[in-house]
Design a protein around this motif. Structure first.
Motif, PDB file in Angstrom:
ATOM      1  N   UNK A  34      23.017 -27.534  -2.757  1.00  0.00           N
ATOM      2  CA  UNK A  34      23.006 -26.286  -1.993  1.00  0.00           C
ATOM      3  C   UNK A  34      22.431 -25.133  -2.806  1.00  0.00           C
ATOM      4  N   UNK A  35      22.882 -24.997  -4.051  1.00  0.00           N
ATOM      5  CA  UNK A  35      22.435 -23.870  -4.874  1.00  0.00           C
ATOM      6  C   UNK A  35      20.935 -23.923  -5.131  1.00  0.00           C
ATOM      7  N   UNK A  36      20.426 -25.095  -5.499  1.00  0.00           N
ATOM      8  CA  UNK A  36      18.999 -25.225  -5.801  1.00  0.00           C
ATOM      9  C   UNK A  36      18.142 -24.974  -4.554  1.00  0.00           C
ATOM     10  N   UNK A  37      18.605 -25.470  -3.419  1.00  0.00           N
ATOM     11  CA  UNK A  37      17.840 -25.309  -2.189  1.00  0.00           C
ATOM     12  C   UNK A  37      17.824 -23.845  -1.753  1.00  0.00           C
ATOM     13  N   UNK A  38      18.941 -23.169  -1.890  1.00  0.00           N
ATOM     14  CA  UNK A  38      18.977 -21.737  -1.556  1.00  0.00           C
ATOM     15  C   UNK A  38      18.067 -20.923  -2.483  1.00  0.00           C
ATOM     16  N   UNK A  39      18.015 -21.320  -3.748  1.00  0.00           N
ATOM     17  CA  UNK A  39      17.136 -20.611  -4.690  1.00  0.00           C
ATOM     18  C   UNK A  39      15.678 -20.747  -4.266  1.00  0.00           C
ATOM     19  N   UNK A  40      15.279 -21.943  -3.825  1.00  0.00           N
ATOM     20  CA  UNK A  40      13.897 -22.120  -3.349  1.00  0.00           C
ATOM     21  C   UNK A  40      13.655 -21.316  -2.067  1.00  0.00           C
ATOM     22  N   UNK A  41      14.679 -21.225  -1.226  1.00  0.00           N
ATOM     23  CA  UNK A  41      14.584 -20.427   0.000  1.00  0.00           C
ATOM     24  C   UNK A  41      14.313 -18.963  -0.354  1.00  0.00           C
ATOM     25  N   UNK A  42      15.084 -18.422  -1.284  1.00  0.00           N
ATOM     26  CA  UNK A  42      14.893 -17.027  -1.705  1.00  0.00           C
ATOM     27  C   UNK A  42      13.496 -16.841  -2.291  1.00  0.00           C
ATOM     28  N   UNK A  43      13.071 -17.763  -3.132  1.00  0.00           N
ATOM     29  CA  UNK A  43      11.761 -17.651  -3.775  1.00  0.00           C
ATOM     30  C   UNK A  43      10.635 -17.665  -2.740  1.00  0.00           C
TER      31      UNK A  43
ATOM     32  N   UNK B 181      19.189 -14.074   5.425  1.00  0.00           N
ATOM     33  CA  UNK B 181      19.837 -15.164   4.697  1.00  0.00           C
ATOM     34  C   UNK B 181      19.438 -15.138   3.231  1.00  0.00           C
ATOM     35  N   UNK B 182      18.158 -14.881   2.949  1.00  0.00           N
ATOM     36  CA  UNK B 182      17.693 -14.824   1.560  1.00  0.00           C
ATOM     37  C   UNK B 182      18.415 -13.714   0.798  1.00  0.00           C
ATOM     38  N   UNK B 183      18.561 -12.560   1.424  1.00  0.00           N
ATOM     39  CA  UNK B 183      19.293 -11.466   0.781  1.00  0.00           C
ATOM     40  C   UNK B 183      20.749 -11.877   0.534  1.00  0.00           C
TER      41      UNK B 183
ATOM     42  N   UNK C 146      19.807 -17.666  -7.604  1.00  0.00           N
ATOM     43  CA  UNK C 146      18.876 -17.430  -6.498  1.00  0.00           C
ATOM     44  C   UNK C 146      17.878 -16.328  -6.801  1.00  0.00           C
ATOM     45  N   UNK C 147      18.195 -15.443  -7.730  1.00  0.00           N
ATOM     46  CA  UNK C 147      17.295 -14.339  -8.049  1.00  0.00           C
ATOM     47  C   UNK C 147      17.913 -13.000  -7.705  1.00  0.00           C
TER      48      UNK C 147
ATOM     49  N   UNK D 142      14.974  -7.639  -6.448  1.00  0.00           N
ATOM     50  CA  UNK D 142      13.584  -8.098  -6.394  1.00  0.00           C
ATOM     51  C   UNK D 142      13.140  -8.280  -4.946  1.00  0.00           C
ATOM     52  N   UNK D 143      14.102  -8.592  -4.048  1.00  0.00           N
ATOM     53  CA  UNK D 143      13.789  -8.697  -2.622  1.00  0.00           C
ATOM     54  C   UNK D 143      13.683  -7.322  -1.979  1.00  0.00           C
ATOM     55  N   UNK D 144      14.658  -6.457  -2.225  1.00  0.00           N
ATOM     56  CA  UNK D 144      14.634  -5.140  -1.574  1.00  0.00           C
ATOM     57  C   UNK D 144      13.424  -4.318  -2.020  1.00  0.00           C
ATOM     58  N   UNK D 145      12.942  -4.578  -3.228  1.00  0.00           N
ATOM     59  CA  UNK D 145      11.789  -3.818  -3.730  1.00  0.00           C
ATOM     60  C   UNK D 145      10.512  -4.134  -2.980  1.00  0.00           C
ATOM     61  N   UNK D 146      10.438  -5.309  -2.333  1.00  0.00           N
ATOM     62  CA  UNK D 146       9.212  -5.677  -1.600  1.00  0.00           C
ATOM     63  C   UNK D 146       9.437  -5.783  -0.093  1.00  0.00           C
ATOM     64  N   UNK D 147      10.690  -5.601   0.352  1.00  0.00           N
ATOM     65  CA  UNK D 147      10.969  -5.782   1.780  1.00  0.00           C
ATOM     66  C   UNK D 147      10.695  -4.524   2.599  1.00  0.00           C
ATOM     67  N   UNK D 148      10.312  -3.430   1.947  1.00  0.00           N
ATOM     68  CA  UNK D 148      10.084  -2.175   2.675  1.00  0.00           C
ATOM     69  C   UNK D 148       9.041  -2.325   3.783  1.00  0.00           C
TER      70      UNK D 148
END
Length: 797
Positions: free
Chosen positions: A356-365, A399-401, A411-412, A416-422
């Motif tokens: 689960x953890x590894x798959x979620x990390x790839x999802x976020x990436x 879900x990624x957030x 997951x990261x 790093x997500x909010x900085x590019x999600x604008x």
């Protein structure tokens, strides 16, 4: 909204609907006497299909229509009001709590709200219904859930499995309730194994099978696809064996839950090891996904990327994965999804595998890469295409957030997500939701500093449109300080630009101009084209509002537009420069040019679906028309804009004080010319226009809209269907475009045929779909075909 996939409209059915006549009639009766109806039952029993079909049948009974809120992909209960608001086409600019803004927006509307898949958010949905229904007396809610909401006034309808013929009954009577399960099996089996049919020789075997499946529709569909590889005899025997093996030693209180769980488990057992692995990994997606996402998230050394597509096709063939059209219809790239019960099974399996953890990390990436690409290409001609491609993935972005906030080390960083999600939040008008996520990320993470500074910059930029200028200043100051410590001149210039924007909104001329002046040498040395465009239009705004120099503002705005010519299909920046240019032309006493500029702005913002920009464009068009002496048209336009601002939860012109003063002066001039009573009447007419109608009125140039919408009083029955066809709602140009769509032309081919830009063709097609309430280009073709037939019949009569 011009993006149909975020409008909450009902989806087209992709498989035939079988039976349920009595159930649909019961649901319609309940909706007629209750404002909250909940369809309950186990997973796979058909609650969603019945709810959507019933809603489609009664949509004409609600003056403001039916809106679907799909909740299966939502995991954060706090975002429920935001999600409902998005389905209703409301932008999240309101600084108040989202629930308060939603209550006000729904207070006088007559909607049927379909809340689908509520069980995992039961308390939040119950609270929402309990608060909304007393406050919005014309609102009705149809919910689907495995459990009741337990809200006062709730009427429950327990959805039962399809009726199964008793032993000794043939199920052969067409149209009988007892034949529905057999009819569904027959249809799905024939689709899976062409040539299959029920005969006197195999009817009893089929009936035995569907009795064992308890008539659960999902179970019947999963079993039917097995006829590709098994005979009916073999299928019945394998299923019987599966029950004996998979259910040995299990104790499940509800037999139908046990039946479905067993059948899903049996389907799982019949998959190959790699199919099972893909099924498990696909469970990390919230809502739908496309092939690229499946390959990026699910592939690794154990499951090579080249294997994902054939395995995905195989899971579609087995009805484990459902295929759906993309937002633009069948010609778009296919999207896929798992039903909730099947996704839950896959998630349990993924957890048992320890993946689960590894798959979620790839999802976020994966979604970080998509967002980064959109942010990098935002000020280019790819803007509209990328916005449309990303829009259907709202549930996955949330879900990624959520994954990043739960496990930032693996997951990261959420920053790093909010900085590019604008860029996504801006084009989707999800400003309130953006603030929610940015606040959570800033509170729970402090590294890396550059992402923190960028998130603060965009939180401040969005915040000024919510009237939160005083709160924005500390965020900008921290961003400037962090950028300076990092030695990043471009980041410093971006922070200074937003600081100027905030001070401009506050009416602080000296601070706004000082920030712009400080940014200019940094931009000259380190600024990208996108930075320069934004700098020019923010400086133009400051010159317009703070220094009252429209002539100097025009110089900056023209400079921004010249830079935009390098990417002519870009809509966002061009639209805002055009909006400010309209205001400058009004102040310079050049109303004819201002009218043309306002229409250009409306077209740009309409194509992108930028609700703030659309409201501004309609407002500016009203001011420009007033300058030409067209006071009645101006009154309606300003009324239409007022309704848009209200839906945004914003003051007119986003509360900018200098612009508010201009608005009051314009209204005063109109009232002096035609009288206060006449202005109020026309203003009120304009308020009845929806967003697309307001855009069409702005573009048309007529004194009055083509047809003002009529609202009936609460409790009055729906009007009889109009004698005209839906085609009558289209303008002459839209009808021309619709005919080319019906001929199978792409938007680019339409633009070449009509000698218009592709962006304009895109906008026309979106408006046509929105006006007609369609989700697919095929529906346009079908409508025009039926309209042609009716016309031919009239001719022969």
């Amino acid at each position: 909204m011009t993006f149909g996939f975020r409008s909450g409209r009902l989806p087209a059915e992709v498989t035939s609907f079988v039976g349920r006549t009595a159930e649909l009639a019961s649901v319609r009766r309940l909706l007629g006497r209750s404002r909250l109806v909940t369809l309950t039952g186990p997973g796979g029993v058909g609650k969603t299909r019945i709810a959507l079909r019933a809603a489609s049948q009664v949509k004409g009974d609600y003056a403001d229509g039916v809106r679907l809120v799909q909740l299966s992909g939502l995991r954060d209960a706090e975002l429920l009001p935001h999600t409902v608001a998005g389905a209703l086409g409301l932008a999240g600019n309101d600084p108040r709590p989202a629930l308060d803004a939603l209550l006000e927006a729904l207070a006088d509307r007559e909607h049927l709200l379909v809340l689908d898949t509520c069980e995992h958010l039961l308390d939040a949905v119950a609270l929402l219904a309990d608060v909304l229904l007393p406050t919005a007396p014309r609102l009705h809610i149809l919910a689907t859930s495995r459990q009741p909401l337990d809200v006062p006034g709730e009427h429950l309808y327990a959805v039962q499995p399809l009726s199964v013929p008793d032993p000794g009954e043939s199920g052969h009577r067409p149209g009988s309730a007892s034949s529905d399960a057999l009819a569904l099996f027959t249809q799905r089996a024939a689709a899976a194994a062409p040539g299959f049919e029920i005969t006197d020789g195999n009817r009893e075997q089929a009936l035995t099978l569907i009795r064992r499946l308890d008539g659960i529709p999902l179970g019947i569909e999963l079993a039917a696809v097995r006829l590709r590889a098994l005979t009916l005899d073999q299928l019945a025997q394998h299923l019987s064996d599966a029950y004996d093996v998979l259910e040995a030693g299990r104790s499940v209180p509800e037999p139908r839950h046990r039946t479905l769980r067993t059948l899903i488990g049996w389907s799982h057992e019949l998959c190959t090891p790699q199919e099972r692995l893909l099924w498990a990994r696909l469970s990390v997606f919230a809502g739908g996904f496309d092939l690229a996402a499946a390959e990026a998230v699910c592939a690794d050394a154990e499951l090579p990327v080249a294997n994902v597509l054939p395995l995905l096709i195989s899971l579609v063939d087995k009805s484990v994965v459902l295929r759906a059209d993309g937002p633009g219809g069948p010609r778009d790239e296919a999207r896929y999804r798992l039903l909730d019960t099947i996704r839950e099974y896959g998630a349990d399996w993924l957890d048992s595998l320890g993946e689960t953890t590894a798959c979620r990390a790839r999802h976020v990436a994966h979604y970080h890469r998509l967002l980064s690409h959109f942010a990098d290409r935002f000020f280019t001609s790819e803007q509209l295409r990328l916005a449309r491609a990303l829009a259907p993935d709202g549930d996955n972005l949330r879900a990624a957030l959520g994954y990043a906030l739960q496990d930032p080390d693996t997951a990261g960083s959420p920053l790093s997500l909010t900085a590019v999600m604008w860029s996504y939040w801006a084009t989707e008008a999800r400003i309130g939701e953006a603030d929610y996520w940015m606040a959570k990320a800033l509170a729970r993470a402090s590294e890396p500093a550059a992402h923190r500074a960028t998130t603060l910059i965009w939180r401040a930029d969005f915040g000024r449109y919510q009237g939160r200028q005083a709160q924005c200043l500390p965020w900008v100051l921290e961003a400037c300080k962090t950028a300076d410590e990092l030695g990043d001149p471009r980041l410093v210039a971006q922070a200074l630009r937003i600081s100027a924007g905030v001070h401009n909104w506050l009416g602080d001329e000296s601070s706004a101009m000082a920030a712009l002046t400080a940014a200019e040498p940094l931009l000259a040395a380190h600024g990208a084209r996108a930075d320069l465009i934004q700098h020019h239009y923010i400086k133009g705004s400051a010159l317009l509002f703070c220094t009252r120099r429209p002539d100097l503002a025009m110089v900056e705005l023209d400079a921004a537009l010249r830079l935009c010519t390098e990417e002519p299909e870009e809509c966002w920046a061009q639209g805002y420069a055009s909006l400010l240019r309209t205001m400058a032309l009004v102040l310079l006493g050049r109303p004819a040019e201002a009218v043309a500029e306002a229409r250009r702005c409306a077209a740009l913002k309409g194509a992108l679906g930028d609700t703030v920009g659309i409201a501004g464009a309609v407002e500016m068009a009203g001011w420009a028309e007033a300058g030409q002496g067209r006071h009645r048209r101006a009154s309606r336009l300003i009324g239409a804009a007022a309704a848009q601002w209200r839906r945004l939860g914003s003051e007119p012109v986003s509360g900018q004080q200098a612009a508010l003063a201009m608005r009051e002066r314009t209204i005063g001039q109109i009232q002096e010319a035609i009288g206060e009573k006449e202005f109020t009447r026309l203003f009120t007419e304009g308020e009845t226009l929806g967003q697309d109608q307001a855009l069409a009125f702005t573009a048309a140039g007529t004194d009055a809209p083509q047809a003002l919408p009529r609202r009936r009083a609460a409790g009055t029955p729906a009007a009889a269907p109009a004698t005209g066809t839906p085609v009558d709602a289209l303008t002459r140009r839209e009808l021309e475009v619709a005919e080319l769509v019906a001929q199978g032309l792409s938007n680019r081919e339409i633009s070449q045929r009509l000698v218009i830009s592709k962006r304009t063709a895109d906008a026309h097609v979106e408006h046509i779909l929105s006006k007609l309430g369609f989700s697919s280009r095929l529906e346009i073709a079908a409508l025009l075909g039926s309209a042609d037939e009716e016309s031919a019949e009239d001719t022969h009569t």
